[in-house]
Design a protein around this motif. Structure first.
Motif, mmCIF file in Angstrom:
data_model
loop_
_atom_site.group_PDB
_atom_site.id
_atom_site.type_symbol
_atom_site.label_atom_id
_atom_site.label_comp_id
_atom_site.label_asym_id
_atom_site.label_seq_id
_atom_site.Cartn_x
_atom_site.Cartn_y
_atom_site.Cartn_z
ATOM 1 N N GLN A 130 0.847 -1.188 0.000
ATOM 2 C CA GLN A 130 0.000 0.000 0.000
ATOM 3 C C GLN A 130 0.888 1.246 0.000
ATOM 4 N N TYR A 138 7.023 1.366 -0.437
ATOM 5 C CA TYR A 138 5.916 0.838 -1.247
ATOM 6 C C TYR A 138 6.508 -0.011 -2.356
ATOM 7 N N ASN A 173 -1.745 -9.588 3.039
ATOM 8 C CA ASN A 173 -1.703 -8.309 2.313
ATOM 9 C C ASN A 173 -0.487 -8.212 1.403
#
Length: 489
Positions: A130, A138, A173
């Motif tokens: 994210q 990132y 994630n």
């Protein structure tokens, strides 16, 4: 009629994808990563001769894997866990991703204080997929690329990608379909099921390193390494039912401290006469090796071995700087100098093996160097993924040519490390530093003292002779190249 035609075309497209996948026979991939395992913490020699450690430890399944595939004698990682794991899953050098030290709590650095240096507060929260997470890089995860290209992705064990309460803390994630016991902690609160792997129970407070998940094993007489292996095989049972190939990231907490006693092996080593801690350490190693053997047996019994690539690696060198469990210090990884946290070979050189069915030659050996970020492009090439997009640049270079005997990716290549941080006590190679390895030569610069060390690794694997005065021209060239690289990044 249109609806029926659309449905027919959709089914046809699905069948074409399945047919292509089966026709290509894309391999399953097992990446077996060990925590804090030194270069010689095994009965498999990774040098040109057997060492004292090779005679102490019993790792029959590592021996088995080395007989099946290729052994790398100069494989490198970072000297600390989190930087290596981020490089592995981002394909980026640690000087670029700037996750320089180990991580745990959000926005909290783990550097030891210094009266000489102010350490940079870089990406102390690790990495995630994210954007706009503070102090976090990132990036696109290796697991995400594999998942997006049809792989069933399984995470089992230690994650340590990112700090608590950040998105990257949870492997789900990060491109994994399954997460078994992975989170922010970089060590187990306990290896013992009877003490709930460090989780709270019966009035006992939880350790800050408590291993998440594994609830069904808490309170039972089982060792963490075994519990993880059992869960990994359950995940593989589910993977067999799917059309996709699988990627299993078997990331053990072993052989990181604490030195809990694995009673399956402890007494055997204790009878040989070492200290309690040394016997416990040896038992941790053999328990890890049993896990490797159990997974290899699973692959054979389920007729998966002929289409499964196995990569074995450690994330940093063996611990050698803690007097509470091993004296004298800094010789734990002999003939290499020092250990975990050090820029010397004992901190960054790792045991590495690769088995690739019908590709790697049995009992083969590669003496060319590779580094942890190289796994990213290598695994994607192994998976036959030729076109992919990442938000980050990739520094790693695929070592497939070495596996296939068709090239040497180390030729004229420099390796870089940057650790502008504080970890552990003072000792050989320990301290805030940056390093370059090119050919046989290795230069280390220490930020705090401005001292330089120059070693010829081919002639002096133990880094006993600092040649900085004898070879000023080589030192200057390496210093210049290292400086340009760091300023560019």
């Amino acid at each position: 009629m249109k609806k029926i035609t659309s449905l027919f075309l959709l089914c046809l497209a699905g069948n074409m994808y399945a047919s292509n996948t089966q026709g290509e026979k894309r391999p399953n991939i097992l990446l077996f990563l060990v925590d804090d395992m030194g270069w010689q913490d095994t009965s498999v020699p990774f040098w040109n001769q057997r060492t004292h450690n090779n005679e102490i430890y019993e790792t029959p399944n590592m021996e088995r894997l080395s007989q099946m595939g290729m052994k790398f004698t100069q494989a490198y990682a970072n000297s600390i866990s989190s930087p290596s794991r981020v490089s592995l899953f981002m394909g980026m050098n640690s000087a670029c991703h700037r996750v320089a030290n180990w991580i745990l709590e959000r926005n909290k650095a783990t550097d030891r204080t210094s009266d000489r240096l102010i350490y940079p507060q870089w990406n102390v929260n690790g990495f995630c997929q994210q954007d706009k997470i503070e102090n976090c890089i990132y990036a696109t995860s290796l697991a995400q690329v594999l998942k997006d290209n049809g792989y069933y992705t399984i995470h089992c064990g230690k994650a340590h990608f990112a700090a608590r309460s950040t998105p990257g803390e949870n492997p789900l994630n990060m491109g994994f379909d399954v997460n078994i016991a992975g989170g922010a902690p970089g060590a187990p609160g306990s290896y013992l099921g009877l003490t709930h792997f460090g989780n709270a129970y019966d009035g006992h407070a939880a350790s800050k390193f408590a291993t998440p998940g594994l609830e069904e094993y808490r309170g039972k007489d089982i060792f963490l390494t075994e519990a993880l292996t059992l869960e990994a095989m359950k995940a593989l049972d589910k993977a067999k039912q799917k059309a996709e190939p699988f990627f299993l990231y078997m990331s053990h907490y072993a052989i990181h401290v604490p030195l809990d006693k694995d009673k399956r092996y402890y007494e055997k080593y204790k009878k040989k006469g070492p200290s309690d801690n040394d016997a416990a350490y040896a038992a941790l190693i053999e328990g890890m090796d049993k896990s490797l053997g159990d997974l290899m047996n699973y692959l054979e019994e389920n007729k998966l071995m002929d289409n499964t690539i196995i990569l074995f690696m450690s994330d940093n060198g063996g611990l050698a700087s803690e007097a509470y469990w091993h004296k004298p210090m800094f010789v734990q990884n002999a003939p290499l100098s020092s250990g975990k946290g050090s820029a010397h070979e004992g901190g960054i050189r790792e045991p590495m093996m690769v088995y690739w069915p019908n590709v790697t030659r049995p009992q083969s050996e590669c003496d060319k160097y590779v580094i942890i970020e190289d796994f990213f492009p290598t695994i994607l090439e192994m998976a036959q993924i030729k076109r992919y997009h990442t938000v980050q640049h990739v520094d790693g270079i695929s070592f497939v040519p070495m596996l296939t005997d068709k090239g040497d990716t180390s030729k004229n290549r420099a390796l870089f490390w940057n650790f502008p941080n504080g970890w552990g006590i003072q000792g050989p190679g320990l301290g805030s530093s940056c390093t370059i390895r090119k050919g046989d030569w290795k230069l280390i610069y220490y930020y705090g003292t401005q001292k330089k060390e120059l070693f010829n690794i081919a002639n002096d694997i133990s880094e006993k002779q600092n040649l900085i005065q004898q070879y000023p021209d080589i030192a200057q060239k390496l210093s210049s190249e290292l400086g340009k690289y760091l300023r560019k990044k």
